[in-house]
Write a protein that holds these residues in place. Structure first.
Motif, PDB file in Angstrom:
ATOM      1  N   UNK A  44       0.852  -1.199   0.000  1.00  7.65           N
ATOM      2  CA  UNK A  44       0.000   0.000   0.000  1.00  7.65           C
ATOM      3  C   UNK A  44       0.882   1.241   0.000  1.00  7.65           C
ATOM      4  N   UNK A  45       0.390   2.294  -0.592  1.00  6.43           N
ATOM      5  CA  UNK A  45       1.172   3.529  -0.686  1.00  6.43           C
ATOM      6  C   UNK A  45       1.366   4.145   0.701  1.00  6.43           C
ATOM      7  N   UNK A 211      -6.360 -14.638   8.824  1.00  9.26           N
ATOM      8  CA  UNK A 211      -7.540 -15.365   8.322  1.00  9.26           C
ATOM      9  C   UNK A 211      -8.841 -14.582   8.442  1.00  9.26           C
ATOM     10  N   UNK A 212      -8.801 -13.291   8.818  1.00 11.14           N
ATOM     11  CA  UNK A 212     -10.099 -12.633   9.036  1.00 11.14           C
ATOM     12  C   UNK A 212     -10.798 -12.253   7.735  1.00 11.14           C
ATOM     13  N   UNK A 213     -10.151 -12.452   6.611  1.00 12.24           N
ATOM     14  CA  UNK A 213     -10.879 -12.374   5.353  1.00 12.24           C
ATOM     15  C   UNK A 213     -10.513 -11.170   4.505  1.00 12.24           C
ATOM     16  N   UNK A 214     -10.690 -11.333   3.194  1.00 16.54           N
ATOM     17  CA  UNK A 214     -10.241 -10.322   2.239  1.00 16.54           C
ATOM     18  C   UNK A 214     -10.995  -9.007   2.389  1.00 16.54           C
ATOM     19  N   UNK A 215     -12.300  -9.074   2.624  1.00 18.47           N
ATOM     20  CA  UNK A 215     -13.078  -7.831   2.692  1.00 18.47           C
ATOM     21  C   UNK A 215     -12.655  -7.002   3.909  1.00 18.47           C
ATOM     22  N   UNK A 216     -12.524  -7.675   5.061  1.00 17.24           N
ATOM     23  CA  UNK A 216     -12.120  -6.945   6.266  1.00 17.24           C
ATOM     24  C   UNK A 216     -10.694  -6.421   6.128  1.00 17.24           C
ATOM     25  N   UNK A 221      -6.946  -1.882   5.367  1.00 16.06           N
ATOM     26  CA  UNK A 221      -5.858  -1.223   4.632  1.00 16.06           C
ATOM     27  C   UNK A 221      -6.293   0.165   4.162  1.00 16.06           C
ATOM     28  N   UNK A 222      -7.509   0.259   3.637  1.00 17.43           N
ATOM     29  CA  UNK A 222      -7.997   1.555   3.151  1.00 17.43           C
ATOM     30  C   UNK A 222      -8.123   2.562   4.290  1.00 17.43           C
ATOM     31  N   UNK A 223      -8.681   2.123   5.426  1.00 13.60           N
ATOM     32  CA  UNK A 223      -8.907   3.063   6.530  1.00 13.60           C
ATOM     33  C   UNK A 223      -7.591   3.446   7.200  1.00 13.60           C
ATOM     34  N   UNK A 224      -6.674   2.504   7.299  1.00 17.22           N
ATOM     35  CA  UNK A 224      -5.351   2.841   7.852  1.00 17.22           C
ATOM     36  C   UNK A 224      -4.660   3.845   6.922  1.00 17.22           C
ATOM     37  N   UNK A 225      -4.831   3.680   5.612  1.00 12.58           N
ATOM     38  CA  UNK A 225      -4.284   4.656   4.668  1.00 12.58           C
ATOM     39  C   UNK A 225      -4.850   6.046   4.909  1.00 12.58           C
ATOM     40  N   UNK A 226      -6.152   6.121   5.155  1.00  9.93           N
ATOM     41  CA  UNK A 226      -6.783   7.423   5.425  1.00  9.93           C
ATOM     42  C   UNK A 226      -6.256   8.017   6.728  1.00  9.93           C
ATOM     43  N   UNK A 227      -6.099   7.167   7.739  1.00  8.12           N
ATOM     44  CA  UNK A 227      -5.559   7.651   9.022  1.00  8.12           C
ATOM     45  C   UNK A 227      -4.125   8.152   8.846  1.00  8.12           C
ATOM     46  N   UNK A 228      -3.362   7.451   8.013  1.00 13.65           N
ATOM     47  CA  UNK A 228      -1.986   7.892   7.735  1.00 13.65           C
ATOM     48  C   UNK A 228      -1.989   9.269   7.087  1.00 13.65           C
ATOM     49  N   UNK A 229      -2.869   9.447   6.111  1.00 14.28           N
ATOM     50  CA  UNK A 229      -2.926  10.739   5.413  1.00 14.28           C
ATOM     51  C   UNK A 229      -3.313  11.857   6.377  1.00 14.28           C
TER      52      UNK A 229
END
Ligand SMILES: NC(=O)c1ccc[n+]([C@@H]2O[C@H](COP(=O)([O-])OP(=O)(O)OC[C@H]3O[C@@H](n4cnc5c(N)ncnc54)[C@H](OP(=O)(O)O)[C@@H]3O)[C@@H](O)[C@H]2O)c1
Length: 275
Positions: A44-45, A211-216, A221-229
């Motif tokens: 992830x970026x 193992x918690x699954x691809x959707x979660x 990953x997306x929300x952590x990216x937003x928090x990083x930004x």
């Protein structure tokens, strides 16, 4: 930093700064090496201005913490500023790596955060991370302190020590609250007072990153990216997560430090001279 991309890769390019997750990827040496090859889904970026130290600290703790914070039956399933507004989150072990990430993400999402620690030093770290109320579970009446901060109970418990804290959690959980367990303690077994828990409609949710699954995972990953930004996930003692550094040659010593219970995050500098 990306040195090369394979055919068909879109969205990331040579020279991009990135962070990784699930990155051991069938290699016994994991990412303790100068170069590694990963499927693009595990990359992830890293936003401009966010350090590699932050990027190296995210992969397991922040994604695990995100999952723990998004399993309440009433949601939210995604984190963003305000998503946890009005919610009370209890983070067990707020000076731990996952605990630290849970405090930072919950703080970013607007929750009221109560955390338990075992010393004044760890209390200072948890406060620096963004906890609103810090309870020394060895010296204080933890249940009374938590109830004082959250009279109707806590909505989400992010739990590192489920057996030791089972009675505490039962004493402070809100009706329809969730205890999100991401680690084991003691002999790995958990004893619960069933009547007490069904009386409160409590959920126990077990969480394993692998193992918690691809959707979660994608949501995390997306929300952590937003928090990083938003600059919401800093590391270092001043941000509640001391960093202990090792060189690549010292990788075994780095593992020893983790095994010995180093507080904060142990990082290995893998940078090749001249890069
Ligand atoms: N399920 C997953 O996907 C997942 C992901 C990441 C990590 N983990 C596991 O989670 C565990 C923690 O990982 P970590 O990297 O966060 O470790 P860490 O940095 O060592 O933190 C663990 C923290 O838990 C605290 N703690 C221990 N017993 C406690 C209790 N009864 N009440 C409150 N706090 C307590 C410790 O402090 P005190 O002892 O001083 O209280 C310490 O601060 C490890 O077993 C790891 O393998 C699982």
């Amino acid at each position: 930093m990306i040195d090369a991309v394979g055919p068909g890769v879109i969205g990331l390019a040579v020279g991009d700064r990135v962070w990784l997750f699930l990155s051991a990827f069938q290699r016994p040496t994991g990412t303790a090496q100068e170069f590694t090859i990963l499927p693009i889904e595990r990359v992830a970026a890293l936003p401009d201005g966010v350090s590699f130290d932050v990027g190296a600290s995210l992969g397991v703790p922040a994604l695990t913490a995100h999952r723990a914070l998004t399993v309440h039956e009433d949601g939210p399933s995604r984190l963003a500023p305000g998503a946890l507004k009005g919610r009370f989150v209890l983070v067990a072990g707020g000076a731990g790596a996952v605990g630290h990430a849970a405090i930072q993400l919950a703080h970013w999402a607007g929750a009221t955060i109560i955390t338990t620690v075992s010393s004044a030093e760890k209390a200072a770290l948890a406060t620096a991370a963004g906890a609103d109320v810090v309870v020394n579970y060895r010296e204080e009446d933890a249940a009374a302190r938590i109830r004082e901060a959250a009279p109707a109970g806590v909505d989400i418990v992010v739990e590192v020590s489920p057996s030791a804290n089972a009675a505490l959690n039962a004493a402070v959980i809100a009706n329809r609250g969730v205890v999100a367990v991401y680690a084991t303690d003691g002999d790995g077994r958990l004893t619960l007072d069933v009547r007490q828990h069904f009386g409160l409609n409590v959920r126990y949710q077990f969480v394993l990153l692998y193992t918690f699954g691809a959707a979660a995972l994608a949501a995390a990953v997306a929300d952590v990216g937003a928090a990083l930004r938003d600059g919401a996930l800093p590391v270092g003692s001043e941000a509640g997560l001391p960093i202990t550094r090792f060189t690549l040659e010292e990788t075994a010593a780095a593992h020893d430090a983790v095994a010995a219970g180093a507080v904060g995050k142990v990082l290995i500098d893998v940078t090749v001279a001249g890069l």
